[in-house]
Write an enzyme that holds these catalytic residues in place. Sequence first.
Site, PDB file in Angstrom:
ATOM      1  N   PHE A  15      62.359  41.872 107.078  1.00 27.63           N
ATOM      2  CA  PHE A  15      63.699  42.439 106.881  1.00 27.63           C
ATOM      3  C   PHE A  15      64.092  43.279 108.089  1.00 27.63           C
ATOM      4  CE2 PHE A  15      60.653  45.471 105.213  1.00 27.63           C
ATOM      5  CZ  PHE A  15      61.116  46.699 105.673  1.00 27.63           C
ATOM      6  N   CYS A  16      65.408  43.477 108.232  1.00 29.49           N
ATOM      7  CA  CYS A  16      65.955  44.319 109.297  1.00 29.49           C
ATOM      8  C   CYS A  16      67.268  44.921 108.796  1.00 29.49           C
ATOM      9  CB  CYS A  16      66.153  43.527 110.583  1.00 29.49           C
ATOM     10  SG  CYS A  16      67.255  42.105 110.400  1.00 29.49           S
ATOM     11  N   THR A  17      68.005  45.584 109.649  1.00 26.32           N
ATOM     12  CA  THR A  17      69.191  46.332 109.211  1.00 26.32           C
ATOM     13  C   THR A  17      70.275  45.442 108.610  1.00 26.32           C
ATOM     14  OG1 THR A  17      68.750  47.912 110.984  1.00 26.32           O
ATOM     15  CG2 THR A  17      70.895  48.053 109.881  1.00 26.32           C
ATOM     16  N   ILE A  55      69.048  45.131 105.131  1.00 23.87           N
ATOM     17  CA  ILE A  55      68.936  46.344 104.319  1.00 23.87           C
ATOM     18  C   ILE A  55      70.300  46.794 103.807  1.00 23.87           C
ATOM     19  CG2 ILE A  55      68.216  48.764 104.339  1.00 23.87           C
ATOM     20  CD1 ILE A  55      66.376  47.912 106.770  1.00 23.87           C
TER      21      ILE A  55
END
Length: 326
Positions: free
Chosen positions: A176-178, A205
Site C-alpha cells: 500500500f501507499c498514499t 491509504i
Amino acid sequence: MSQYVVCALYKFVELNNYQELREPLLALMEKHHIRGTLLLAGEGINGTVASDRAGIDTLLEWLNTEPRLTGTVYKESYSETQPFNRTKVKLKKEIVTLGVEGIDPRHVVGTYVKPQDWNDLIADPEVFVVDTRNDYEIEIGTFKGAVNPNTETFREFPDYVKENMDPAKHKKVAMFCTGGIRCEKSTAYMKEQGFEEVYHLEGGILKYLEEVPQEESMWEGDCYVFDGRVAVNHQLEKADYDLCNACRLPITDEDKQSELFEQGVSCPKCHGKHSEEQVERFREREKQVSLANQRGEQHVGGESAKQRAQRREAKLAKKAAQRKQA
C-alpha cells in the site's frame, strides 16, 4: 465546507508528445488559480493540486478532452487554506521514480483490493504486508502489522526487495501507499521479480480512510500528504504536524520545543546536517518570509502567478496564430 479542494491524480498511459502538453496545461492552471505540481512523462501524468471547486472541475474536464488522459484516477480531500504556494507542470523521465527500466504497470500489475476488503487480507497471517512509502511517512502512521522497508526514497525499494524478500518464501504479498501510484509500479516490479500473489490497496491509504469507518479501521496514526497540510487524520482533516522548511520533513509541536529547532533553519531531524552556507541561506529566506508576512504578502519568489498566466496565454495565442498562417 472547506474552501479548497485538494485533488491527487494519476494515470499510466503512453504520452509520446508529453512535452507539448506542458504549456496549455500550465496556462489553464494559472488562469483558474490552481496551485500544486503536475508531472508529465512518456508514461503518463501524476500530481496533486488544489483550487476551488470550479477550478478543479475545469482541470478534470480538460483532462477528459485529451483522449489519452480520459479516465485519469483522482481522489479529493479538502483544506481550509490553500496548501500550495506555486503552480508547476514538470517534465520528467518517470511520473513516479522507481529507477528500474522496463517496469510498465499498463502491462503487468498486482491485484487491486477494495478498501472494504483490505482488513481481511492484511489480517491473514500468510500475507506479508509491506508499506512502500518512505521512513518519514511511516513514522506518522501505517497499517497494523505492516513491515517498514526503511527507505528514504522510492528508488531504494527494489534494493529492499532483493535483499529481504524471496518469491519462494513470501507467497502472498500485500502492498500500500498514499494514493495508489507507487503501488502500481512496485507491484509491477514484484511481478517481474517472480512474486505470484501480489496485492495492493486500490486508491491507497486516502481512499481507505475515506471509505472505512474509523471504528473498523486497521490504520494506526495519521497519513502523510505531499502538500501544506503535511498529514491528515482518519477524517481526512489536517493533523497536528508542520513541515521543517530546512529538511522538508514533518515535525510535531514537541519537535518545535527542542533547542535544536530554529524556525525555517533546523529541527531535531536535520540539525547539524547542513553547511554554514545553507544555514545562512535558510535564515535569509526565513527573514524574507517574515517581512512578506508583515506586508500581508506571500513569499514565493519570482513573478506573480497572474504575470505568468498572462505571459503564457500570450505565448499560446502567438503559437495559434502562427499555425493558422502556416
